[in-house]
Design a protein around this motif. Structure first.
Motif, PDB file in Angstrom:
ATOM      1  N   ALA A 167     -50.076 -10.785  -3.204  1.00 51.63           N
ATOM      2  CA  ALA A 167     -50.751 -11.810  -4.007  1.00 51.63           C
ATOM      3  C   ALA A 167     -50.375 -11.653  -5.463  1.00 51.63           C
ATOM      4  CB  ALA A 167     -52.254 -11.688  -3.830  1.00 51.63           C
ATOM      5  N   CYS A 168     -50.284 -12.783  -6.171  1.00 52.41           N
ATOM      6  CA  CYS A 168     -49.947 -12.776  -7.593  1.00 52.41           C
ATOM      7  C   CYS A 168     -51.039 -13.495  -8.390  1.00 52.41           C
ATOM      8  CB  CYS A 168     -48.616 -13.480  -7.822  1.00 52.41           C
ATOM      9  SG  CYS A 168     -48.201 -13.700  -9.573  1.00 52.41           S
ATOM     10  N   THR A 169     -51.552 -12.804  -9.406  1.00 47.60           N
ATOM     11  CA  THR A 169     -52.407 -13.457 -10.399  1.00 47.60           C
ATOM     12  C   THR A 169     -51.504 -13.803 -11.574  1.00 47.60           C
ATOM     13  OG1 THR A 169     -54.304 -12.107  -9.730  1.00 47.60           O
ATOM     14  CG2 THR A 169     -54.449 -13.230 -11.854  1.00 47.60           C
ATOM     15  N   PRO A 170     -51.157 -15.094 -11.759  1.00 48.86           N
ATOM     16  CA  PRO A 170     -50.168 -15.456 -12.786  1.00 48.86           C
ATOM     17  C   PRO A 170     -50.745 -15.326 -14.207  1.00 48.86           C
ATOM     18  CG  PRO A 170     -50.436 -17.209 -11.133  1.00 48.86           C
ATOM     19  CD  PRO A 170     -51.584 -16.263 -10.975  1.00 48.86           C
ATOM     20  N   TYR A 171     -49.844 -14.998 -15.153  1.00 44.10           N
ATOM     21  CA  TYR A 171     -50.201 -14.995 -16.578  1.00 44.10           C
ATOM     22  C   TYR A 171     -49.723 -16.310 -17.195  1.00 44.10           C
ATOM     23  CZ  TYR A 171     -50.158  -9.905 -15.736  1.00 44.10           C
ATOM     24  OH  TYR A 171     -50.350  -8.642 -15.235  1.00 44.10           O
ATOM     25  N   GLU A 172     -50.650 -17.213 -17.488  1.00 47.17           N
ATOM     26  CA  GLU A 172     -50.351 -18.462 -18.203  1.00 47.17           C
ATOM     27  C   GLU A 172     -49.246 -19.294 -17.547  1.00 47.17           C
ATOM     28  OE1 GLU A 172     -50.447 -18.602 -22.393  1.00 47.17           O
ATOM     29  OE2 GLU A 172     -51.378 -16.639 -22.603  1.00 47.17           O
ATOM     30  N   ILE A 173     -48.991 -19.035 -16.286  1.00 43.17           N
ATOM     31  CA  ILE A 173     -48.007 -19.811 -15.522  1.00 43.17           C
ATOM     32  C   ILE A 173     -48.776 -20.772 -14.619  1.00 43.17           C
ATOM     33  CG2 ILE A 173     -46.171 -19.675 -13.775  1.00 43.17           C
ATOM     34  CD1 ILE A 173     -45.338 -18.551 -16.426  1.00 43.17           C
ATOM     35  N   TYR A 174     -48.260 -21.991 -14.480  1.00 45.21           N
ATOM     36  CA  TYR A 174     -48.906 -22.956 -13.589  1.00 45.21           C
ATOM     37  C   TYR A 174     -48.690 -22.482 -12.146  1.00 45.21           C
ATOM     38  CZ  TYR A 174     -50.338 -27.588 -11.841  1.00 45.21           C
ATOM     39  OH  TYR A 174     -50.982 -28.638 -11.230  1.00 45.21           O
ATOM     40  N   ASN A 175     -49.784 -22.138 -11.487  1.00 49.86           N
ATOM     41  CA  ASN A 175     -49.650 -21.506 -10.167  1.00 49.86           C
ATOM     42  C   ASN A 175     -48.952 -22.411  -9.148  1.00 49.86           C
ATOM     43  OD1 ASN A 175     -51.769 -23.279  -9.849  1.00 49.86           O
ATOM     44  ND2 ASN A 175     -53.199 -21.791  -8.973  1.00 49.86           N
ATOM     45  N   LYS A 176     -49.107 -23.703  -9.271  1.00 52.47           N
ATOM     46  CA  LYS A 176     -48.461 -24.597  -8.301  1.00 52.47           C
ATOM     47  C   LYS A 176     -46.944 -24.627  -8.507  1.00 52.47           C
ATOM     48  CE  LYS A 176     -50.832 -28.217  -6.743  1.00 52.47           C
ATOM     49  NZ  LYS A 176     -51.556 -29.501  -6.712  1.00 52.47           N
ATOM     50  N   TYR A 177     -46.505 -24.466  -9.753  1.00 52.09           N
ATOM     51  CA  TYR A 177     -45.056 -24.369  -9.975  1.00 52.09           C
ATOM     52  C   TYR A 177     -44.519 -23.093  -9.323  1.00 52.09           C
ATOM     53  CZ  TYR A 177     -40.496 -23.727 -12.018  1.00 52.09           C
ATOM     54  OH  TYR A 177     -39.143 -23.512 -12.156  1.00 52.09           O
ATOM     55  N   LEU A 178     -45.247 -21.985  -9.488  1.00 53.53           N
ATOM     56  CA  LEU A 178     -44.843 -20.739  -8.855  1.00 53.53           C
ATOM     57  C   LEU A 178     -44.805 -20.897  -7.333  1.00 53.53           C
ATOM     58  CD1 LEU A 178     -44.174 -17.731  -8.819  1.00 53.53           C
ATOM     59  CD2 LEU A 178     -46.631 -17.251  -9.026  1.00 53.53           C
ATOM     60  N   LEU A 179     -45.801 -21.575  -6.770  1.00 47.54           N
ATOM     61  CA  LEU A 179     -45.841 -21.806  -5.324  1.00 47.54           C
ATOM     62  C   LEU A 179     -44.580 -22.535  -4.865  1.00 47.54           C
ATOM     63  CD1 LEU A 179     -47.875 -21.876  -2.715  1.00 47.54           C
ATOM     64  CD2 LEU A 179     -48.003 -24.302  -3.302  1.00 47.54           C
ATOM     65  N   TYR A 180     -44.220 -23.625  -5.569  1.00 51.65           N
ATOM     66  CA  TYR A 180     -43.046 -24.398  -5.153  1.00 51.65           C
ATOM     67  C   TYR A 180     -41.758 -23.607  -5.370  1.00 51.65           C
ATOM     68  CZ  TYR A 180     -46.020 -28.474  -4.446  1.00 51.65           C
ATOM     69  OH  TYR A 180     -46.986 -29.341  -3.983  1.00 51.65           O
ATOM     70  N   TYR A 181     -41.738 -22.750  -6.400  1.00 54.87           N
ATOM     71  CA  TYR A 181     -40.555 -21.917  -6.592  1.00 54.87           C
ATOM     72  C   TYR A 181     -40.382 -20.954  -5.415  1.00 54.87           C
ATOM     73  CZ  TYR A 181     -37.275 -18.486  -8.254  1.00 54.87           C
ATOM     74  OH  TYR A 181     -36.192 -17.649  -8.332  1.00 54.87           O
ATOM     75  N   LEU A 182     -41.474 -20.350  -4.994  1.00 47.54           N
ATOM     76  CA  LEU A 182     -41.399 -19.434  -3.847  1.00 47.54           C
ATOM     77  C   LEU A 182     -40.983 -20.180  -2.581  1.00 47.54           C
ATOM     78  CD1 LEU A 182     -44.595 -17.254  -4.488  1.00 47.54           C
ATOM     79  CD2 LEU A 182     -42.214 -16.678  -5.013  1.00 47.54           C
ATOM     80  N   MET A 183     -41.480 -21.404  -2.410  1.00 45.50           N
ATOM     81  CA  MET A 183     -41.074 -22.207  -1.259  1.00 45.50           C
ATOM     82  C   MET A 183     -39.576 -22.491  -1.299  1.00 45.50           C
ATOM     83  SD  MET A 183     -44.292 -24.890  -1.015  1.00 45.50           S
ATOM     84  CE  MET A 183     -43.486 -25.965   0.148  1.00 45.50           C
ATOM     85  N   ALA A 184     -39.072 -22.803  -2.497  1.00 47.91           N
ATOM     86  CA  ALA A 184     -37.648 -23.089  -2.645  1.00 47.91           C
ATOM     87  C   ALA A 184     -36.798 -21.856  -2.356  1.00 47.91           C
ATOM     88  CB  ALA A 184     -37.361 -23.603  -4.055  1.00 47.91           C
ATOM     89  N   SER A 185     -37.365 -20.682  -2.545  1.00 44.69           N
ATOM     90  CA  SER A 185     -36.625 -19.421  -2.396  1.00 44.69           C
ATOM     91  C   SER A 185     -36.816 -18.776  -1.025  1.00 44.69           C
ATOM     92  CB  SER A 185     -37.064 -18.442  -3.492  1.00 44.69           C
ATOM     93  OG  SER A 185     -36.939 -19.016  -4.765  1.00 44.69           O
ATOM     94  N   LYS A 186     -37.504 -19.458  -0.113  1.00 49.60           N
ATOM     95  CA  LYS A 186     -37.852 -18.844   1.175  1.00 49.60           C
ATOM     96  C   LYS A 186     -36.629 -18.327   1.920  1.00 49.60           C
ATOM     97  CE  LYS A 186     -40.263 -19.649   5.531  1.00 49.60           C
ATOM     98  NZ  LYS A 186     -41.088 -20.580   6.348  1.00 49.60           N
ATOM     99  N   LYS A 187     -35.567 -19.120   1.970  1.00 48.30           N
ATOM    100  CA  LYS A 187     -34.360 -18.703   2.699  1.00 48.30           C
ATOM    101  C   LYS A 187     -33.824 -17.388   2.136  1.00 48.30           C
ATOM    102  CE  LYS A 187     -29.851 -20.489   4.208  1.00 48.30           C
ATOM    103  NZ  LYS A 187     -28.950 -19.508   3.593  1.00 48.30           N
ATOM    104  N   THR A 188     -33.835 -17.242   0.809  1.00 48.66           N
ATOM    105  CA  THR A 188     -33.352 -16.015   0.183  1.00 48.66           C
ATOM    106  C   THR A 188     -34.243 -14.837   0.539  1.00 48.66           C
ATOM    107  OG1 THR A 188     -32.496 -17.333  -1.655  1.00 48.66           O
ATOM    108  CG2 THR A 188     -32.656 -14.969  -1.999  1.00 48.66           C
TER     109      THR A 188
END
Length: 487
Positions: A167-188
């Motif tokens: 789990a990640c508690t983001p610092y001043e990062i929009y959590n939904k952007y982080l979510l979509y970034y992780l989704m985009a990186s799933k294959k990696t």
């Protein structure tokens, strides 16, 4: 491009800074990173982070996988959030689970969206004693082990997780952007986890993973655009699935349509010079009389059950005749020679079972075989007999054999009279009408059965012999064209 590929493309465009335009008025990501560093320093002073969490190993140009806009910054996931995995309280300790109220999430419950509940709950004592990490509302979760690697979610409630979830508690990062970034990186992530007995990625691999950081305002525009596009991708996917299903079903539907046209006399034109089917039926009667004299049929086989007008399911051409399956040839139900006598089994003669009928037409072999002794003890089938499964889930399956043999008790066989064209009989029994009648007459019991007597009574639309051959030629011509649709 299918829906999944389109979804992946949108997410890749997003994380490379090509989904929405940059705004020169946005505070750049470098300033956002500075604010994050200040926030982390404060947390170190408060004892909520350790000094090592402030360390930032420089990122070389060779490490960067793609170009990003000037207002963005490359960093690492460990720089922009506090990451930690969960744990599993001892399963044998009821104090950790009985009457639990704290959601304890497993990776299979991650859903690429907000998660608001879990199947299993743990107690406050489990939280106190078992090194569980309490996740805040808005924390971003990612699966690290097994088949679920790369699955993500956002905590919609306070919860804890098992050790397979980070789990990640983001610092001043929009959590939904982080979510979509992780989704985009799933294959990696999946590729990073390969190589062991159980695929896995560690917390250390996650916090070292590169992250292209946009300005905060742009993060929000990117998320808004993604969430505008993904429902349309979902609709596209459903439409594509429906089209794919139609394309898969179309060849079989076309074949059924061809067969129905054929048995109703509408596939090829009638020829007034053809000897009519009424004369063909007379030839059949003569052949049956000859077989009775030779002792190959019984006198009762000469009996004909009249067909009423109410029985006839559709109109047929004037040169055709309605008859019954029993008028087409000798009808036999197969049997299985005793398995205890191995002398019955060998390779001399095919022994047909329902599974051998998968080829449909021109079947010349079977999985099992009979010896001469086994063949002599069986109900013999001549070449060009038509076999129809008469029991079970495959009832109505049809095959035409081209080699003398025998069949088991799950099959009714038509041994056609010499004056008929067996291929026409085969295709007619394959038609939607005959298939539906067979299934209907077999009943809706646990084990549907079409016995020999009922099978013999089924109606059959009989064309002149010359037209039977024209119909079969046309069917086979059209079927070849239909098969090309599958390519």
């Amino acid at each position: 491009m299918n829906a999944q590929q389109l979804r992946n493309s949108i997410l890749q465009e997003a994380i490379e800074g090509r989904l929405v335009p940059q705004d020169p008025n946005d505070e750049p990501a470098s300033a956002l990173l500075e604010r994050i560093r200040e926030e982390k320093k404060r947390l170190v002073k408060e004892g909520k982070l350790k000094k090592k969490d402030l360390e930032e190993k420089p990122i070389s140009e060779d490490e960067k996988p793609f170009e990003i806009p000037d207002s963005w910054e490359w960093c690492k996931l460990g720089w922009i959030g506090n990451w930690g995995a969960g744990a599993t309280p001892a399963k044998g300790n009821p104090e950790y689970y009985d009457n639990g109220t704290i959601p304890w999430l497993r990776t299979g419950e991650l859903n690429n969206a907000y998660v608001y509940d879990s199947e299993i709950k743990v107690t406050p004592k489990a939280l106190e004693k078992c090194s569980l990490r309490m996740c805040n509302v808005g924390d971003v979760l990612i699966a690290m082990y097994g088949a679920t690697i790369g699955k993500v979610a956002i905590a919609g409630i306070k919860l804890t997780t098992n050790q397979a979830c980070c789990a990640c508690t983001p610092y001043e990062i929009y959590n939904k952007y982080l979510l979509y970034y992780l989704m985009a990186s799933k294959k990696t992530f999946i590729e990073m986890g390969e190589g062991g007995a159980q695929p896995n990625i560690s917390r250390e691999k996650i916090i070292s993973f590169l992250f292209p950081l946009p300005p905060l305002a742009e993060q929000k525009r990117i998320v808004a655009k993604i969430e505008e596009l993904l429902p349309k991708v979902e609709e596209y996917g459903k439409a594509q699935d429906a089209l794919n299903k139609l394309n898969e079903e179309l060849p079989e539907k076309l074949k059924k349509s061809v067969l129905q046209e054929a048995i109703e006399g509408r596939l090829v034109p009638q020829d007034p010079n053809d000897e009519p089917a009424s004369v063909l039926l007379e030839h059949i009667r003569e052949e049956k009389k000859r077989l009775v004299k030779e002792g190959k049929l019984k006198k009762k086989d000469l009996e004909e059950t009249p067909i009423s007008e109410d029985e006839k399911p559709f109109d047929i051409p004037e040169s055709w005749e309605w008859c019954r399956i029993s008028d087409l040839g000798e009808i036999v139900t197969g049997g299985t020679p005793s398995k205890l006598n191995q002398e019955y089994y060998g390779a001399e003669y095919p022994f047909y079972k329902p599974g051998d009928l998968d080829k449909g037409i021109d079947i010349c072999s079977s999985v099992d075989g009979l010896s001469q002794k086994g063949y002599d003890a069986s109900r013999k089938l001549k070449a060009y007999s038509i076999l129809v499964t008469c029991i079970g889930a495959t009832i109505g399956k049809v095959g035409l054999i081209t080699k003398t043999g025998a069949c088991n008790q799950q099959i009714n066989a038509i041994l056609p009279y010499n004056v008929l064209f067996p291929q026409y009989i085969y295709y007619t029994i394959c038609s939607p009408l005959l298939q539906s009648i067979i299934r209907k007459d077999a009943g809706q019991t646990t084990l549907p059965i079409m016995n020999k007597n009922n099978f013999s009574k089924l109606l059959f639309p009989l064309p002149p012999l010359a037209e039977q051959k024209r119909i079969v030629a046309k069917i086979e011509e059209l079927f070849k064209e239909i098969e090309k649709l599958k390519a």
